[in-house]
Design a protein around this motif. Sequence first.
Motif, PDB file in Angstrom:
ATOM      1  N   THR A   1      94.390  14.099  92.699  1.00  0.00           N
ATOM      2  CA  THR A   1      93.164  13.686  92.017  1.00  0.00           C
ATOM      3  C   THR A   1      92.153  14.816  91.972  1.00  0.00           C
ATOM      4  OG1 THR A   1      91.519  11.892  91.925  1.00  0.00           O
ATOM      5  CG2 THR A   1      91.965  12.843  94.080  1.00  0.00           C
ATOM      6  N   ASN A   2      91.198  14.679  91.078  1.00  0.00           N
ATOM      7  CA  ASN A   2      90.189  15.704  90.862  1.00  0.00           C
ATOM      8  C   ASN A   2      88.971  15.438  91.751  1.00  0.00           C
ATOM      9  OD1 ASN A   2      88.088  17.321  89.847  1.00  0.00           O
ATOM     10  ND2 ASN A   2      88.876  17.240  87.768  1.00  0.00           N
TER      11      ASN A   2
ATOM     12  N   ASP B   1      88.590  20.485  91.494  1.00  0.00           N
ATOM     13  CA  ASP B   1      89.900  20.974  91.929  1.00  0.00           C
ATOM     14  C   ASP B   1      90.829  19.794  92.211  1.00  0.00           C
ATOM     15  OD1 ASP B   1      89.168  23.701  91.878  1.00  0.00           O
ATOM     16  OD2 ASP B   1      88.229  23.499  93.855  1.00  0.00           O
ATOM     17  N   TRP B   2      92.124  20.065  92.163  1.00  0.00           N
ATOM     18  CA  TRP B   2      93.111  19.022  92.448  1.00  0.00           C
ATOM     19  C   TRP B   2      93.360  18.933  93.949  1.00  0.00           C
ATOM     20  CZ3 TRP B   2      93.817  15.741  88.784  1.00  0.00           C
ATOM     21  CH2 TRP B   2      93.776  16.134  87.440  1.00  0.00           C
TER      22      TRP B   2
ATOM     23  N   GLU C   1      89.170  14.888  82.249  1.00  0.00           N
ATOM     24  CA  GLU C   1      88.360  16.032  82.656  1.00  0.00           C
ATOM     25  C   GLU C   1      86.879  15.682  82.736  1.00  0.00           C
ATOM     26  OE1 GLU C   1      89.195  19.194  79.993  1.00  0.00           O
ATOM     27  OE2 GLU C   1      91.169  19.655  80.846  1.00  0.00           O
TER      28      GLU C   1
ATOM     29  N   ASP D   1      96.181  12.982  88.233  1.00  0.00           N
ATOM     30  CA  ASP D   1      97.271  13.662  87.529  1.00  0.00           C
ATOM     31  C   ASP D   1      98.489  12.744  87.589  1.00  0.00           C
ATOM     32  OD1 ASP D   1      98.900  15.488  86.275  1.00  0.00           O
ATOM     33  OD2 ASP D   1      99.171  16.750  88.043  1.00  0.00           O
TER      34      ASP D   1
END
Length: 391
Positions: free
Chosen positions: A63-64, A68-69, A170, A177
Amino acid sequence: MSDYRPLPVEYKDQYQRLLRYAFQPEEGPDNDEDDGNSDLGDRRGMFDGDDLLCVCKQYWFTTNVRGDWHQMAGLSAVASPPESRHGGLVREMLAESLAEYREKEVYFSALWPFSYEFYGKYGWATVAKYTRYETTPDALDLGTEAAGEFRRLDADDWELLVALFDAYGENYALSVDRTEDWWRERVFEGWKKDPYVYAWLRDGEARSYIVYSVDDEDDGKRLKVWETASADDEAYRHLLRFVQYHDSQVETVEFLFVPESTDLLDIVANPRDVECEIRTGPMFRLVDVPRALETISYDAETGVVLRVTDPLVGWNDGTFELDTNGVVRCDRTDADPDVTIDVNTLSQLVAGYHSVEDAERFGELDVHEGDARDDLAALFPEEDVYLREHF
């Protein structure tokens, strides 16, 4: 002495019975329905020897967080029979779940609560709101000129939607993701029945899509929109045109999980034809405060000393110095704290759900040092948060 461990396959039927009793007791003990999507996630249980006392399910997402992931655990299907309740077993299972995440170096956790108060007392906090609209097909007649094409999709078309979904995500913190399995088993498949999935395409490119079902209810047929994504306003209006085309089939249209907004009230000709309701969404918490704070990115170089309280796990209880000058570090310290904060409120700041001002108003944030308020605001600016995955 209870023991937390993975659920062996021979306990699957008992796991199903516990879930049915917890979430659908009105269906009776002889309902043989499966929980759906059973191949996703990992079942866990609390055992006394071979006796299964309570259960949960763990999902593993990317996840964001702050651009960042990061890995995030999704906690679901927490259930215990009445004979196992009010003895602290679920609390112990939640603590063991956090310990598992921490061992796997997964420092963020989310869940959809049956009760906000229940999970709030264990450190999770509301992290998003969403909008529910209810209207009629006729209210969505915007006079949009027909263009492009609508195409019904099946699970093998999932890749057609990925770029659109990712671009839409975004705009929001905690967007996920998605894996191929999640697309197939959670978007194109439903629990009791599969939804319809349509895309609006222009020049062969998917510009928007819609996931929906049609139910026959007491007030007539209802089209329930579970998910949409659009590349731009034009593509969104074509989705509304598609829904409006069902005017001969359904009486009511319900958009269930729209990112928090009231835009539809400004789009339709008569906003009084649209019921708009803001609801609270999932909850979120930091699993390991210092490690979580070290892994995320910051736009400010500063430092702050945090006195953190956690009602569930001792490793988060203490005073930590967060330093983002150069290499980001967050270590235990004996220094006097600049702020006192509980893990619930800190989790909301990290996710972007609350500004520092709102965290002081609505959460448990006490600023002792004046400059620390500005430092916190620079470290954790507010963001739009929308976790649309249901688990």
